[in-house]
Design an enzyme around this catalytic site. Structure first.
Site, PDB file in Angstrom:
ATOM      1  N   ASP A 250       0.853  -1.177   0.000  1.00 20.36           N
ATOM      2  CA  ASP A 250       0.000   0.000   0.000  1.00 20.36           C
ATOM      3  C   ASP A 250       0.898   1.239   0.000  1.00 20.36           C
ATOM      4  O   ASP A 250       1.970   1.230   0.629  1.00 20.36           O
ATOM      5  CB  ASP A 250      -0.932   0.026   1.212  1.00 20.36           C
ATOM      6  CG  ASP A 250      -2.107   0.976   0.994  1.00 20.36           C
ATOM      7  OD1 ASP A 250      -3.187   0.488   0.617  1.00 20.36           O
ATOM      8  OD2 ASP A 250      -1.944   2.196   1.169  1.00 20.36           O
ATOM      9  N   CYS A 339     -14.747   0.890  -5.404  1.00 21.99           N
ATOM     10  CA  CYS A 339     -16.079   0.832  -4.795  1.00 21.99           C
ATOM     11  C   CYS A 339     -16.819   2.109  -5.202  1.00 21.99           C
ATOM     12  O   CYS A 339     -17.264   2.897  -4.365  1.00 21.99           O
ATOM     13  CB  CYS A 339     -16.010   0.674  -3.284  1.00 21.99           C
ATOM     14  SG  CYS A 339     -15.029   1.919  -2.417  1.00 21.99           S
TER      15      CYS A 339
END
Length: 389
Positions: A250, A339
């Site tokens: 990440d 999303c």
């Protein structure tokens, strides 16, 4: 706390949110200073605040104003409750309604009933048409389902359902993914239940599980979760791989701080890396996005998003895709996911990638709409043309 006192508290918290404070921060600040409030009180106040944020625009119309008091007044009216029973001025209840408040407010009409900024509604209309856009907008006004992923490293669906039942939690299979369960009763018991503590289940949206289930995997595949965050999809991929290993990265390693403990509880092998430099058969990029498909869970985000921020996110998404492509093996698959329900973050980003990288093509594109089963998600699979190794 009485029901009226909970409404009064929610109105105060909404005022803090209107002034720029994050909803979670405002709720936490209140809870720390409200030692008298029990767990049911805190849960009820939280529900009021988030219900109001989901339906802010329509509630403001019905209540005749955008301050917390009138938004809560409007929410009561929309839900068919009698505000006179709440706004009594007795004890910790909100002060009685004024004549102006009794006469004020009107039913939301047109876009006001969509409960989102007009500029976002415009984009949904252009991408999906009026009817579908209205349906998407109105779906985001409701509460999201509570969904679990059955960890197949430790259990299966029938066994997990039995363990959950023993914990006082009822659930049903979710049609979006064969590992997904929708909780129908006892959601607040999950974190204290044995099924969760022992790693038999994880909290994860069903559409998110479906995105992870679509990633093409083989037993010998090297897999990179390039935007791992908290690691929900990392662990779902590890379960599909018989435990892993899965490489997790990440841009902000702090987002992965809980991943080692989660992986240990799940029985999964996860390797965290700061600078991936190998080639992988599957690279998943769950890119930073508006979160529009999950606005039911963080509804203030739809009021804070701006066109400028959306443009910034698009640039970040393009950069992530370009970087991840360099880490994808010649015959591997680059998986893009958001999303989001906004075309600018989904199909438009894939089209832009393909325009920049003419040797690639999309072999899959799939959108999941927010509904009673899951959040809104988008995913696409990209591969190189004629790649053999």
């Amino acid at each position: 706390m009485t029901p009226a006192a909970r409404i009064a508290t929610a109105a105060e918290i909404l005022d803090a949110v209107s002034d720029g404070m994050a909803a979670e921060q405002a709720l936490t600040r209140w809870a720390r200073g409200a030692r008298f409030a029990g767990s049911k009180d805190r849960a009820a106040v939280r529900d009021h605040v988030f219900d109001a944020l989901r339906r802010w625009r329509s509630a403001a119309c019905a209540g005749g104003g955008t301050d917390g008091r009138r938004v809560m007044l409007g929410l009561l009216r929309l839900d068919g409750a009698d505000p006179e029973e709440i706004f009594t001025g007795r004890g910790h209840a909100p002060p009685s309604l004024t004549e102006a408040e009794r006469a004020g407010g009107s039913p939301p009409e047109g876009r006001a009933g969509w409960d989102m900024p007009d500029w976002i509604a415009d984009r949904l209309e252009r991408a999906h048409g009026v009817e579908a856009a209205a349906r998407l907008a109105k779906a985001l006004r409701e509460r999201a389902p509570v969904t679990l992923r059955v960890n197949t490293l430790k259990s299966d669906v029938p066994s997990a359902l039995g363990k959950l039942e023993a914990d006082g939690i009822s659930a049903r299979p979710n049609p979006l993914c064969n590992t997904a369960l929708t909780v129908t009763e006892g959601a607040r018991r999950i974190a204290q239940g044995a099924a969760y503590r022992d790693g038999l289940v994880e909290l994860q949206d069903a559409a998110s599980q479906a995105v992870a289930a679509l990633v093409p995997l083989t037993p010998e595949a090297r897999v990179l979760d390039y935007c791992a965050g908290g690691g929900g999809k990392t662990l779902a991929l590890a379960a599909r791989m018989g435990g892993g290993p899965i490489v997790a990265h990440d841009a902000d390693p702090r987002r992965m701080r809980d991943l080692p403990d989660r992986a240990a509880r799940a029985g999964a092998r996860v390797e965290r890396v700061d600078h991936p430099d190998s080639l992988y058969h599957a690279v998943l990029t769950d890119a930073p996005c508006s979160g529009s498909g999950a606005w039911r869970r963080s509804p203030e985000a739809k009021w804070r998003l701006t066109p400028e921020r959306l443009s910034e996110l698009n640039s970040i998404q393009d950069d992530i895709l370009d970087r991840a492509a360099e880490l994808t093996a010649p015959a591997g698959t680059l998986v893009y996911a958001t999303c989001s329900i906004l075309a600018e973050e989904n199909d438009a980003r894939i089209d832009a990638f393909l325009a920049r990288h003419t040797g690639w093509h999309a072999v899959l594109r799939r959108a999941f709409d927010p509904d009673v089963d899951g959040d809104g998600f988008f995913t696409a699979h990209l591969t190189r043309r004629n790649a053999t190794t």
